[in-house]
Design a protein around this motif. Structure first.
Motif, short mmCIF file in Angstrom:
data_model
loop_
_atom_site.label_atom_id
_atom_site.label_comp_id
_atom_site.label_asym_id
_atom_site.label_seq_id
_atom_site.Cartn_x
_atom_site.Cartn_y
_atom_site.Cartn_z
N PHE A 39 0.84 -1.20 0.00
CA PHE A 39 0.00 0.00 0.00
C PHE A 39 0.87 1.25 0.00
O PHE A 39 1.84 1.34 0.75
CB PHE A 39 -0.89 0.05 1.24
N TYR A 62 2.08 -2.07 4.48
CA TYR A 62 1.47 -0.74 4.43
C TYR A 62 2.52 0.35 4.60
O TYR A 62 3.27 0.36 5.59
CB TYR A 62 0.41 -0.58 5.53
N ALA A 96 -7.06 -0.23 5.04
CA ALA A 96 -5.84 -0.86 4.53
C ALA A 96 -5.14 -1.66 5.63
O ALA A 96 -4.69 -2.80 5.41
CB ALA A 96 -4.90 0.20 3.96
N THR A 112 -6.79 4.59 5.52
CA THR A 112 -5.74 3.99 6.34
C THR A 112 -6.24 2.81 7.15
O THR A 112 -5.63 1.72 7.13
CB THR A 112 -5.14 5.05 7.27
#
Length: 348
Positions: free
Chosen positions: A80, A112, A99, A96
């Motif tokens: 991500f 991430y 994810a 956020t």
């Protein structure tokens, strides 16, 4: 994993998103301009059969993400790259929490990278420290053209930006991904200029700078920087879809990158959901430099494609690669020689 003609490819999609561009999340007209521009890129560079409807595109959610990336998309690991755009969206453009929930759901398959903005100064530094701890950050994604109040961008070598980069070193965040590519309405084209990468790459050798979108439309500037700076890499997001609409243009892009920076510093990224990885991977594996261009650009080998599609990013992020998908020679060796050779040719 993707397999074609008996050859296997470990896939790391180095550039994916979960976003919310719906009207309910838009703060102002600029939020609509941004998602509309994204959608134009999507529909104009994608094969017709994979173009989404607009409403789905503005918000597609976790279930669609999982299907497009892991079920249909051949991806072994995805990274991500956060895009916040807090001046345009109430809850940010990149989602956020959603994810991070996917990262927790798929251990070992998702990484991430969060974002920061050095214009938040000391308060932002403290937030970066908290985010690094909570999110286990290995990388960050920076958007130098993002608006912040009256400011319409910043430079990587600005004093506060340098303080954040120094903090990244302290926190063990090594991979600095920077959007340096085509402008997106309403952001300013010049705020994405690549020249500031040169300065910070020289000064912060403990960091690796991944220039997303390989600096387009400033490919030549990017190549001259990245061939000299050993810690500058190129992300193919946005560049790769031209393999469909303008294959000769893509041949020029990939040919220049291989000549200048070498096969070990080029990273695959779909920029999902701008585009879906399935067709990009299939077309890239099938792709070859046209014969009438091979006097200038060497044909692309299977091994080069294997590195670009996943092995290079796996090396940057310490991602485990099954033994049968590894190359005999570790990624990170041969490409350095290629890049050095190109620079010696130019400088002699």
């Amino acid at each position: 994993m993707y397999q074609k003609d008996g050859r296997k490819y470990f896939i790391v999609d180095g550039h994916v998103h979960i976003w919310d561009g719906r009207k309910s999340n838009q703060k102002n007209v600029h939020g609509k301009q941004f998602i509309d521009c994204f959608y134009d890129y999507h529909k104009n560079l994608s094969p017709e059969e994979v173009v989404w409807d607009y409403d789905t595109y503005t918000y597609y959610g976790s279930e669609r993400f999982e299907r497009d990336i892991f079920v249909d998309g051949y991806v072994d690991h995805a990274i991500f790259q956060a895009t916040l755009l807090s001046d345009f969206y109430h809850n940010g453009f990149g989602q956020t929490d959603e994810a991070l929930a996917l990262v927790a759901k798929h251990p070992g398959k998702l990484t991430y990278n969060h974002a920061y903005d050095p214009r938040h100064e000391e308060a932002g530094l403290e937030q970066l420290r908290k985010d690094a701890d909570r999110m286990n950050l290995q990388g960050v994604k920076l958007y130098t053209a993002e608006w912040h109040g009256d400011s319409r961008g910043y430079k990587l070598d600005d004093p506060w930006s340098r303080r954040y980069l120094e903090e990244c070193i302290k926190l063990g965040i090594k991979n600095i991904h920077v959007h340096k590519g085509p402008t997106i309405r309403p952001l300013d084209r010049d705020a994405f200029d690549v020249s500031d990468v040169d300065k910070v790459a020289t000064d912060y050798l403990d960091l690796r700078f991944v220039v997303e979108h390989v600096g387009l439309p400033r490919l030549e500037d990017f190549c001259w920087i990245a061939t000299q700076e050993s810690n500058v890499y190129g992300g193919l997001a946005v560049a790769l879809p031209f393999i469909h609409t303008r294959p000769r243009y893509f041949a020029q892009i990939i040919g220049e990158l291989l000549y200048w920076i070498g096969e070990d510093k080029i990273l695959f990224g779909s920029d999902y959901a701008l585009w879906t990885p399935k067709w990009l991977i299939e077309k890239f594996v099938e792709f070859q430099i046209p014969e009438d261009m091979q006097g200038e650009y060497a044909p692309i080998t299977v091994e080069q494609k294997q590195k670009i599609l996943g092995l290079n990013a796996a090396a940057l992020y310490d991602i485990d690669v099954p033994a049968d998908l590894q190359l005999a020679e570790p990624a990170g060796q041969e490409g350095v020689e290629v890049a050095a050779g190109a620079w010696e040719t130019v400088s002699s």
